[in-house]
Design a protein around this motif. Structure first.
Motif, PDB file in Angstrom:
ATOM      1  N   GLU A  76       0.845  -1.204   0.000  1.00  0.00           N
ATOM      2  CA  GLU A  76       0.000   0.000   0.000  1.00  0.00           C
ATOM      3  C   GLU A  76       0.878   1.251   0.000  1.00  0.00           C
ATOM      4  O   GLU A  76       0.580   2.230  -0.698  1.00  0.00           O
ATOM      5  CB  GLU A  76      -0.917   0.012   1.220  1.00  0.00           C
ATOM      6  CG  GLU A  76      -1.868  -1.178   1.325  1.00  0.00           C
ATOM      7  CD  GLU A  76      -2.867  -1.235   0.175  1.00  0.00           C
ATOM      8  OE1 GLU A  76      -3.058  -0.203  -0.509  1.00  0.00           O
ATOM      9  OE2 GLU A  76      -3.441  -2.325  -0.043  1.00  0.00           O
ATOM     10  N   ILE A  77       1.954   1.219   0.772  1.00  0.00           N
ATOM     11  CA  ILE A  77       2.858   2.364   0.818  1.00  0.00           C
ATOM     12  C   ILE A  77       3.554   2.546  -0.528  1.00  0.00           C
ATOM     13  O   ILE A  77       3.692   3.666  -1.031  1.00  0.00           O
ATOM     14  CB  ILE A  77       3.893   2.177   1.948  1.00  0.00           C
ATOM     15  CG1 ILE A  77       3.197   2.280   3.308  1.00  0.00           C
ATOM     16  CG2 ILE A  77       5.011   3.204   1.852  1.00  0.00           C
ATOM     17  CD1 ILE A  77       4.092   1.979   4.488  1.00  0.00           C
ATOM     18  N   VAL A  78       4.004   1.442  -1.127  1.00  0.00           N
ATOM     19  CA  VAL A  78       4.662   1.510  -2.430  1.00  0.00           C
ATOM     20  C   VAL A  78       3.699   2.055  -3.483  1.00  0.00           C
ATOM     21  O   VAL A  78       4.068   2.896  -4.307  1.00  0.00           O
ATOM     22  CB  VAL A  78       5.189   0.119  -2.841  1.00  0.00           C
ATOM     23  CG1 VAL A  78       5.628   0.114  -4.304  1.00  0.00           C
ATOM     24  CG2 VAL A  78       6.346  -0.294  -1.944  1.00  0.00           C
ATOM     25  N   ARG A  79       2.465   1.608  -3.432  1.00  0.00           N
ATOM     26  CA  ARG A  79       1.470   2.076  -4.414  1.00  0.00           C
ATOM     27  C   ARG A  79       1.174   3.567  -4.214  1.00  0.00           C
ATOM     28  O   ARG A  79       1.011   4.299  -5.177  1.00  0.00           O
ATOM     29  CB  ARG A  79       0.193   1.248  -4.278  1.00  0.00           C
ATOM     30  CG  ARG A  79      -0.799   1.455  -5.420  1.00  0.00           C
ATOM     31  CD  ARG A  79      -1.718   0.276  -5.549  1.00  0.00           C
ATOM     32  NE  ARG A  79      -2.816   0.524  -6.469  1.00  0.00           N
ATOM     33  CZ  ARG A  79      -2.708   0.527  -7.780  1.00  0.00           C
ATOM     34  NH1 ARG A  79      -1.543   0.311  -8.349  1.00  0.00           N
ATOM     35  NH2 ARG A  79      -3.754   0.742  -8.554  1.00  0.00           N
ATOM     36  N   PHE A  80       1.142   4.013  -2.974  1.00  0.00           N
ATOM     37  CA  PHE A  80       0.928   5.439  -2.696  1.00  0.00           C
ATOM     38  C   PHE A  80       2.121   6.251  -3.215  1.00  0.00           C
ATOM     39  O   PHE A  80       1.934   7.317  -3.823  1.00  0.00           O
ATOM     40  CB  PHE A  80       0.765   5.652  -1.187  1.00  0.00           C
ATOM     41  CG  PHE A  80       0.526   7.079  -0.788  1.00  0.00           C
ATOM     42  CD1 PHE A  80      -0.683   7.699  -1.072  1.00  0.00           C
ATOM     43  CD2 PHE A  80       1.504   7.807  -0.129  1.00  0.00           C
ATOM     44  CE1 PHE A  80      -0.918   9.018  -0.702  1.00  0.00           C
ATOM     45  CE2 PHE A  80       1.287   9.119   0.252  1.00  0.00           C
ATOM     46  CZ  PHE A  80       0.068   9.728  -0.036  1.00  0.00           C
ATOM     47  N   ALA A  81       3.337   5.758  -2.994  1.00  0.00           N
ATOM     48  CA  ALA A  81       4.525   6.439  -3.516  1.00  0.00           C
ATOM     49  C   ALA A  81       4.506   6.478  -5.040  1.00  0.00           C
ATOM     50  O   ALA A  81       4.885   7.480  -5.663  1.00  0.00           O
ATOM     51  CB  ALA A  81       5.791   5.738  -3.016  1.00  0.00           C
ATOM     52  N   MET A 101      10.967   6.269   2.619  1.00  0.00           N
ATOM     53  CA  MET A 101      10.726   7.401   3.507  1.00  0.00           C
ATOM     54  C   MET A 101       9.382   7.251   4.218  1.00  0.00           C
ATOM     55  O   MET A 101       9.266   7.498   5.427  1.00  0.00           O
ATOM     56  CB  MET A 101      10.757   8.709   2.698  1.00  0.00           C
ATOM     57  CG  MET A 101      10.635   9.971   3.542  1.00  0.00           C
ATOM     58  SD  MET A 101      12.092  10.225   4.579  1.00  0.00           S
ATOM     59  CE  MET A 101      11.415  11.324   5.826  1.00  0.00           C
ATOM     60  N   LEU A 102       8.372   6.830   3.490  1.00  0.00           N
ATOM     61  CA  LEU A 102       7.050   6.653   4.088  1.00  0.00           C
ATOM     62  C   LEU A 102       7.046   5.481   5.064  1.00  0.00           C
ATOM     63  O   LEU A 102       6.421   5.548   6.126  1.00  0.00           O
ATOM     64  CB  LEU A 102       6.011   6.421   2.985  1.00  0.00           C
ATOM     65  CG  LEU A 102       5.793   7.577   2.002  1.00  0.00           C
ATOM     66  CD1 LEU A 102       4.816   7.164   0.909  1.00  0.00           C
ATOM     67  CD2 LEU A 102       5.291   8.832   2.716  1.00  0.00           C
ATOM     68  N   PHE A 103       7.755   4.406   4.718  1.00  0.00           N
ATOM     69  CA  PHE A 103       7.804   3.221   5.579  1.00  0.00           C
ATOM     70  C   PHE A 103       8.615   3.482   6.844  1.00  0.00           C
ATOM     71  O   PHE A 103       8.467   2.757   7.839  1.00  0.00           O
ATOM     72  CB  PHE A 103       8.409   2.050   4.802  1.00  0.00           C
ATOM     73  CG  PHE A 103       8.240   0.716   5.475  1.00  0.00           C
ATOM     74  CD1 PHE A 103       7.033   0.050   5.436  1.00  0.00           C
ATOM     75  CD2 PHE A 103       9.293   0.119   6.151  1.00  0.00           C
ATOM     76  CE1 PHE A 103       6.862  -1.182   6.044  1.00  0.00           C
ATOM     77  CE2 PHE A 103       9.143  -1.113   6.773  1.00  0.00           C
ATOM     78  CZ  PHE A 103       7.928  -1.760   6.716  1.00  0.00           C
ATOM     79  N   SER A 104       9.452   4.521   6.823  1.00  0.00           N
ATOM     80  CA  SER A 104      10.280   4.842   7.995  1.00  0.00           C
ATOM     81  C   SER A 104       9.443   5.096   9.238  1.00  0.00           C
ATOM     82  O   SER A 104       9.865   4.808  10.359  1.00  0.00           O
ATOM     83  CB  SER A 104      11.148   6.076   7.704  1.00  0.00           C
ATOM     84  OG  SER A 104      12.054   5.823   6.663  1.00  0.00           O
ATOM     85  N   GLY A 105       8.264   5.649   9.042  1.00  0.00           N
ATOM     86  CA  GLY A 105       7.398   5.937  10.174  1.00  0.00           C
ATOM     87  C   GLY A 105       6.737   4.708  10.759  1.00  0.00           C
ATOM     88  O   GLY A 105       6.009   4.806  11.750  1.00  0.00           O
ATOM     89  N   ALA A 110      16.530  -0.006  10.332  1.00  0.00           N
ATOM     90  CA  ALA A 110      16.989  -0.055   8.954  1.00  0.00           C
ATOM     91  C   ALA A 110      16.863  -1.451   8.363  1.00  0.00           C
ATOM     92  O   ALA A 110      16.513  -1.616   7.190  1.00  0.00           O
ATOM     93  CB  ALA A 110      18.435   0.425   8.871  1.00  0.00           C
ATOM     94  N   THR A 111      17.153  -2.475   9.169  1.00  0.00           N
ATOM     95  CA  THR A 111      17.093  -3.843   8.658  1.00  0.00           C
ATOM     96  C   THR A 111      15.671  -4.235   8.266  1.00  0.00           C
ATOM     97  O   THR A 111      15.458  -4.879   7.234  1.00  0.00           O
ATOM     98  CB  THR A 111      17.640  -4.832   9.698  1.00  0.00           C
ATOM     99  OG1 THR A 111      17.008  -4.588  10.970  1.00  0.00           O
ATOM    100  CG2 THR A 111      19.136  -4.669   9.865  1.00  0.00           C
ATOM    101  N   ALA A 112      14.700  -3.847   9.088  1.00  0.00           N
ATOM    102  CA  ALA A 112      13.304  -4.150   8.764  1.00  0.00           C
ATOM    103  C   ALA A 112      12.881  -3.441   7.487  1.00  0.00           C
ATOM    104  O   ALA A 112      12.165  -4.013   6.649  1.00  0.00           O
ATOM    105  CB  ALA A 112      12.403  -3.733   9.925  1.00  0.00           C
ATOM    106  N   GLU A 113      13.347  -2.211   7.317  1.00  0.00           N
ATOM    107  CA  GLU A 113      12.987  -1.450   6.128  1.00  0.00           C
ATOM    108  C   GLU A 113      13.627  -2.041   4.876  1.00  0.00           C
ATOM    109  O   GLU A 113      12.975  -2.159   3.832  1.00  0.00           O
ATOM    110  CB  GLU A 113      13.426   0.000   6.317  1.00  0.00           C
ATOM    111  CG  GLU A 113      12.914   0.930   5.242  1.00  0.00           C
ATOM    112  CD  GLU A 113      12.915   2.377   5.694  1.00  0.00           C
ATOM    113  OE1 GLU A 113      13.102   3.243   4.835  1.00  0.00           O
ATOM    114  OE2 GLU A 113      12.721   2.636   6.893  1.00  0.00           O
ATOM    115  N   ALA A 114      14.905  -2.410   4.986  1.00  0.00           N
ATOM    116  CA  ALA A 114      15.595  -3.001   3.840  1.00  0.00           C
ATOM    117  C   ALA A 114      14.905  -4.291   3.407  1.00  0.00           C
ATOM    118  O   ALA A 114      14.762  -4.557   2.204  1.00  0.00           O
ATOM    119  CB  ALA A 114      17.051  -3.268   4.197  1.00  0.00           C
ATOM    120  N   SER A 115      14.464  -5.080   4.371  1.00  0.00           N
ATOM    121  CA  SER A 115      13.816  -6.347   4.067  1.00  0.00           C
ATOM    122  C   SER A 115      12.435  -6.128   3.449  1.00  0.00           C
ATOM    123  O   SER A 115      12.101  -6.732   2.419  1.00  0.00           O
ATOM    124  CB  SER A 115      13.695  -7.180   5.340  1.00  0.00           C
ATOM    125  OG  SER A 115      13.020  -8.383   5.088  1.00  0.00           O
TER     126      SER A 115
END
Length: 426
Positions: A76-81, A101-105, A110-115
């Protein structure tokens, strides 16, 4: 102390996990220096290192991120971006950065975001003709945006170790994160000039409202966290619990994508991740105790003081030291180990504690995307099925951008302190 360092480095070379490497090196030091009686206090020192009420924020924020991820909100975040920026040249690369950037919130790590972002964006970019090593490198670099904004686990730990306002730290990291995000977008657009890639499938006009509505509850999470803390509605620990409850409620009742099985898996993942984090902090606390026995923090502070009495020179030197430390240590362990030393050096720098905290965390996060112990590099290399050496070469220009932002954080106080001051902190 030489024996400690030799034992620690040897354990790392042998592939022993960092937490156990710290513990083994500490035990070796106590035994060889005939201080085995202090081993009786080893468990107490470990427990003392994590016996802090504010550290409860870590498992709650990890749980919130896991629940969000289990609810499949990454897409959903990727589609919004994609709706926001997907139509420009190099659009999919820009979507990757904006989605991070949106997923950061949500993630705080960092590891969770990269994955999470990497598992969606790296295959998509490869399919559209992007070089896989570039896609992996861009994902890894964008992942360090997570620890700069709420709910950043590293900023929480820094706040606990130094008694600095966690709300101010959360706010202070936002502007540097946006600057780095902007620079990565500019780099992605510049890079796209010489490469031809298929444009991402645009979001249909009739679907835009639905995409926005689906993404909005997720994007509200950092607002709830910071707003609640700043308004005094709840403490940082309570904010973490509220975030976890909020993630659970919207996943079950709004998105309806959380089942009993996925919730149980999210709790299990949270337990294992929290155990790993706390074990690192506990073992590093024992090492910090040994540093205190040897009076290492004061000795290093005195040595640095001898170099120069100019704050800007000391800040540059400290950044170099922290960057080197980040090459070999996981950020949370590095924070616990470095803070006794940094607390001795900090009065010499003429720097605000909040600004200093963001600088320290950003330094250590850059270590997450550099070999030999760059965890984010390992993750994106595995997802992209690329040799880490190849990804490490592709990431070099982006590390340069990170270093530019680091210099801005170090020498432009307004970048980190304006937002906390504007909202009544700092």
């Amino acid at each position: 102390m030489t024996l400690y360092l030799v034992a620690f480095i040897l354990c790392l070379i042998l592939g022993v996990p960092i937490a156990f490497s710290l513990g083994i090196a500490s035990i070796a030091y106590l035994l060889v220096n005939d201080q085995w009686h202090l081993m009786l206090g080893f468990p107490q020192k470990m427990i003392g290192g994590i016996d802090n009420f504010v550290l409860l924020t870590i498992p709650f924020f990890i749980l919130a991120g896991n629940l969000m991820n289990s609810a499949n909100l990454t897409r959903e975040i990727v589609r919004f971006a994609q709706m926001l920026v997907g139509g420009m040249r190099g659009g999919l690369a820009v979507v990757n950065v904006v989605a991070s950037m949106l997923f950061s919130g949500v993630s705080g790590a960092a590891t969770a975001e990269a994955s999470a972002i990497g598992s969606v964006m790296i295959p998509a970019m490869r399919k559209d003709g992007y070089r896989t090593d570039y896609a992996a490198a861009l994902t890894a670099t964008a992942s360090i945006l997570g620890p700069l904004v709420p709910p950043s686990l590293s900023l929480i730990l820094y706040g606990v170790l130094t008694s600095t306002s966690i709300a101010d730290l959360f706010l202070a990291g936002i502007a540097p994160a946006f600057v780095l995000c902007f620079l990565l977008i500019v780099y992605a657009i510049w890079r796209a000039r010489g490469e031809t890639h298929a444009a991402p499938v645009p979001v249909k006009p009739e679907d835009r409202a639905g995409v926005m509505i689906k993404a909005l509850p997720t994007l509200l999470l950092p607002v709830i966290i910071v707003g609640g803390i700043r308004s005094g509605l709840f403490t940082p620990t309570e904010a973490a619990a509220v975030a976890a409850l909020y993630a659970l409620l919207i996943g079950v009742f709004l998105y309806r994508s959380l089942s009993a099985k996925t919730i149980a898996q999210a709790f299990y993942d949270t337990a294992t991740m929290t155990a790993g984090v706390m074990l690192i902090v506990a073992m590093a606390s024992m090492t910090a105790f040994i540093l205190g026995i040897e009076n290492i923090p004061r000795a290093i502070a005195e040595a640095i003081r001898e170099v120069s009495d100019q704050p800007w020179i000391l800040i540059l030197l400290l950044n170099v030291i922290l960057l080197i430390l980040g090459l070999f240590l996981e950020p949370l362990a590095a924070l616990v180990l470095a803070m006794p030393i940094l607390n001795e050096i900090f009065p010499l720098l003429d720097m605000n504690a909040v600004q200093f905290g963001v600088m320290v965390v950003l330094n250590l996060m850059i270590g997450m995307i550099t070999p030999p112990v760059g965890l984010c590099l390992f993750i994106v290399s595995a997802i992209g099925k690329q040799p880490m050496e190849k990804v490490a070469v592709a990431i070099l220009p982006m590390i340069g951008l990170c270093l530019m932002v680091l210099l801005l954080v170090a020498f432009v106080p307004a970048l980190t302190l304006s937002l906390p001051a504007l909202l009544g902190g700092g």
